[in-house]
Design a protein around this motif. Structure first.
Motif, PDB file in Angstrom:
ATOM      1  N   ASP A  46       0.910   0.692 -15.196  1.00  6.74           N
ATOM      2  CA  ASP A  46      -0.230   1.088 -16.038  1.00  6.74           C
ATOM      3  C   ASP A  46      -1.459   1.492 -15.226  1.00  6.74           C
ATOM      4  O   ASP A  46      -2.412   2.013 -15.765  1.00  6.74           O
ATOM      5  CB  ASP A  46      -0.584  -0.025 -17.026  1.00  6.74           C
ATOM      6  N   HIS A  47      -1.439   1.271 -13.918  1.00  5.11           N
ATOM      7  CA  HIS A  47      -2.546   1.684 -13.061  1.00  5.11           C
ATOM      8  C   HIS A  47      -2.230   2.957 -12.290  1.00  5.11           C
ATOM      9  O   HIS A  47      -2.962   3.336 -11.384  1.00  5.11           O
ATOM     10  CB  HIS A  47      -2.901   0.567 -12.070  1.00  5.11           C
ATOM     11  N   VAL A  48      -1.149   3.623 -12.641  1.00  6.22           N
ATOM     12  CA  VAL A  48      -0.735   4.832 -11.942  1.00  6.22           C
ATOM     13  C   VAL A  48      -1.436   6.042 -12.556  1.00  6.22           C
ATOM     14  O   VAL A  48      -1.505   6.164 -13.768  1.00  6.22           O
ATOM     15  CB  VAL A  48       0.805   4.995 -12.004  1.00  6.22           C
ATOM     16  N   ARG A  49      -1.967   6.899 -11.685  1.00 11.53           N
ATOM     17  CA  ARG A  49      -2.646   8.116 -12.144  1.00 11.53           C
ATOM     18  C   ARG A  49      -1.776   9.323 -11.820  1.00 11.53           C
ATOM     19  O   ARG A  49      -1.377   9.510 -10.682  1.00 11.53           O
ATOM     20  CB  ARG A  49      -3.989   8.275 -11.430  1.00 11.53           C
ATOM     21  N   PHE A  50      -1.464  10.142 -12.819  1.00 12.27           N
ATOM     22  CA  PHE A  50      -0.691  11.364 -12.584  1.00 12.27           C
ATOM     23  C   PHE A  50      -1.548  12.556 -12.865  1.00 12.27           C
ATOM     24  O   PHE A  50      -2.423  12.548 -13.650  1.00 12.27           O
ATOM     25  CB  PHE A  50       0.563  11.409 -13.455  1.00 12.27           C
ATOM     26  N   GLU A  82       0.823  -1.204   0.000  1.00 17.07           N
ATOM     27  CA  GLU A  82       0.000   0.000   0.000  1.00 17.07           C
ATOM     28  C   GLU A  82       0.860   1.257   0.000  1.00 17.07           C
ATOM     29  O   GLU A  82       0.502   2.253  -0.640  1.00 17.07           O
ATOM     30  CB  GLU A  82      -0.944  -0.019   1.198  1.00 17.07           C
ATOM     31  N   LEU A  83       1.991   1.213   0.665  1.00 16.80           N
ATOM     32  CA  LEU A  83       2.917   2.342   0.664  1.00 16.80           C
ATOM     33  C   LEU A  83       3.471   2.576  -0.743  1.00 16.80           C
ATOM     34  O   LEU A  83       3.544   3.716  -1.217  1.00 16.80           O
ATOM     35  CB  LEU A  83       4.056   2.094   1.647  1.00 16.80           C
ATOM     36  N   HIS A  84       3.811   1.501  -1.448  1.00 18.14           N
ATOM     37  CA  HIS A  84       4.272   1.616  -2.844  1.00 18.14           C
ATOM     38  C   HIS A  84       3.161   2.226  -3.696  1.00 18.14           C
ATOM     39  O   HIS A  84       3.412   3.068  -4.550  1.00 18.14           O
ATOM     40  CB  HIS A  84       4.652   0.253  -3.421  1.00 18.14           C
ATOM     41  N   MET A  85       1.922   1.788  -3.451  1.00 16.04           N
ATOM     42  CA  MET A  85       0.805   2.291  -4.247  1.00 16.04           C
ATOM     43  C   MET A  85       0.602   3.783  -4.014  1.00 16.04           C
ATOM     44  O   MET A  85       0.392   4.540  -4.963  1.00 16.04           O
ATOM     45  CB  MET A  85      -0.460   1.515  -3.905  1.00 16.04           C
ATOM     46  N   ARG A  86       0.679   4.219  -2.760  1.00 19.87           N
ATOM     47  CA  ARG A  86       0.536   5.656  -2.465  1.00 19.87           C
ATOM     48  C   ARG A  86       1.685   6.447  -3.079  1.00 19.87           C
ATOM     49  O   ARG A  86       1.484   7.540  -3.609  1.00 19.87           O
ATOM     50  CB  ARG A  86       0.471   5.881  -0.959  1.00 19.87           C
ATOM     51  N   ALA A  87       2.887   5.907  -3.013  1.00 22.55           N
ATOM     52  CA  ALA A  87       4.052   6.605  -3.563  1.00 22.55           C
ATOM     53  C   ALA A  87       3.930   6.784  -5.074  1.00 22.55           C
ATOM     54  O   ALA A  87       4.446   7.746  -5.636  1.00 22.55           O
ATOM     55  CB  ALA A  87       5.330   5.835  -3.225  1.00 22.55           C
ATOM     56  N   ASN A 140       0.960   6.985  -6.612  1.00 29.90           N
ATOM     57  CA  ASN A 140      -0.367   7.552  -6.876  1.00 29.90           C
ATOM     58  C   ASN A 140      -1.244   6.551  -7.620  1.00 29.90           C
ATOM     59  O   ASN A 140      -1.934   6.889  -8.583  1.00 29.90           O
ATOM     60  CB  ASN A 140      -0.252   8.866  -7.655  1.00 29.90           C
ATOM     61  N   SER A 141      -1.200   5.321  -7.183  1.00 29.56           N
ATOM     62  CA  SER A 141      -1.926   4.245  -7.830  1.00 29.56           C
ATOM     63  C   SER A 141      -3.371   4.200  -7.346  1.00 29.56           C
ATOM     64  O   SER A 141      -3.674   4.551  -6.210  1.00 29.56           O
ATOM     65  CB  SER A 141      -1.234   2.921  -7.506  1.00 29.56           C
ATOM     66  N   ALA A 142      -4.258   3.758  -8.206  1.00 32.53           N
ATOM     67  CA  ALA A 142      -5.653   3.561  -7.824  1.00 32.53           C
ATOM     68  C   ALA A 142      -5.734   2.446  -6.784  1.00 32.53           C
ATOM     69  O   ALA A 142      -4.884   1.552  -6.757  1.00 32.53           O
ATOM     70  CB  ALA A 142      -6.475   3.193  -9.053  1.00 32.53           C
ATOM     71  N   PRO A 143      -6.746   2.473  -5.913  1.00 33.33           N
ATOM     72  CA  PRO A 143      -6.884   1.400  -4.924  1.00 33.33           C
ATOM     73  C   PRO A 143      -7.014   0.041  -5.625  1.00 33.33           C
ATOM     74  O   PRO A 143      -7.574  -0.044  -6.719  1.00 33.33           O
ATOM     75  CB  PRO A 143      -8.172   1.746  -4.179  1.00 33.33           C
ATOM     76  N   PRO A 144      -6.516  -1.014  -4.998  1.00 33.69           N
ATOM     77  CA  PRO A 144      -6.585  -2.329  -5.652  1.00 33.69           C
ATOM     78  C   PRO A 144      -8.020  -2.851  -5.700  1.00 33.69           C
ATOM     79  O   PRO A 144      -8.821  -2.616  -4.790  1.00 33.69           O
ATOM     80  CB  PRO A 144      -5.712  -3.215  -4.756  1.00 33.69           C
ATOM     81  N   THR A 145      -8.322  -3.558  -6.753  1.00 35.43           N
ATOM     82  CA  THR A 145      -9.620  -4.213  -6.873  1.00 35.43           C
ATOM     83  C   THR A 145      -9.605  -5.474  -6.015  1.00 35.43           C
ATOM     84  O   THR A 145      -8.542  -5.896  -5.531  1.00 35.43           O
ATOM     85  CB  THR A 145      -9.892  -4.598  -8.339  1.00 35.43           C
ATOM     86  N   LEU A 146     -10.759  -6.087  -5.828  1.00 34.60           N
ATOM     87  CA  LEU A 146     -10.819  -7.331  -5.065  1.00 34.60           C
ATOM     88  C   LEU A 146      -9.965  -8.415  -5.724  1.00 34.60           C
ATOM     89  O   LEU A 146      -9.299  -9.195  -5.047  1.00 34.60           O
ATOM     90  CB  LEU A 146     -12.259  -7.815  -4.923  1.00 34.60           C
ATOM     91  N   TYR A 147      -9.969  -8.460  -7.051  1.00 34.10           N
ATOM     92  CA  TYR A 147      -9.162  -9.424  -7.791  1.00 34.10           C
ATOM     93  C   TYR A 147      -7.668  -9.191  -7.528  1.00 34.10           C
ATOM     94  O   TYR A 147      -6.912 -10.129  -7.299  1.00 34.10           O
ATOM     95  CB  TYR A 147      -9.481  -9.315  -9.285  1.00 34.10           C
ATOM     96  N   GLN A 148      -7.256  -7.916  -7.542  1.00 31.74           N
ATOM     97  CA  GLN A 148      -5.851  -7.602  -7.288  1.00 31.74           C
ATOM     98  C   GLN A 148      -5.469  -7.940  -5.845  1.00 31.74           C
ATOM     99  O   GLN A 148      -4.372  -8.431  -5.598  1.00 31.74           O
ATOM    100  CB  GLN A 148      -5.578  -6.125  -7.569  1.00 31.74           C
TER     101      GLN A 148
END
Length: 68
Positions: free
Chosen positions: A64-68, A24-29, A31-39
């Motif tokens: 590819d799921h990173v939002r800028f 989750e820290l990597h995802m915040r760093a 700016n990634s979208a929250p993970p889906t249930l599948y992810q």
């Protein structure tokens, strides 16, 4: 300037993060979208198979799921 030591670091930097908290820290760093249930399920499988949090982020969430 007064030199600081590691003792000046906030408590949250001194605590050990769980595997999923590290992902989750990597995802915040990134700016990634929250993970889906599948992810989330795939992340659990990756953890059980010994992947590091960073490897799991790269393989399952990816840039590819990173939002800028």
């Amino acid at each position: 300037m007064i030199p600081t030591s590691d003792a000046a670091e906030p408590d949250y930097l001194a605590t050990r993060l769980t595997w999923m908290e590290q992902v989750e820290l990597h995802m915040r760093a990134h700016n990634s979208a929250p993970p889906t249930l599948y992810q989330k399920r795939r992340l659990e499988l990756a953890r059980n198979n010994g992947l590091t949090p960073w490897e799991a982020f790269e393989q399952i969430i990816g840039a590819d799921h990173v939002r800028f």
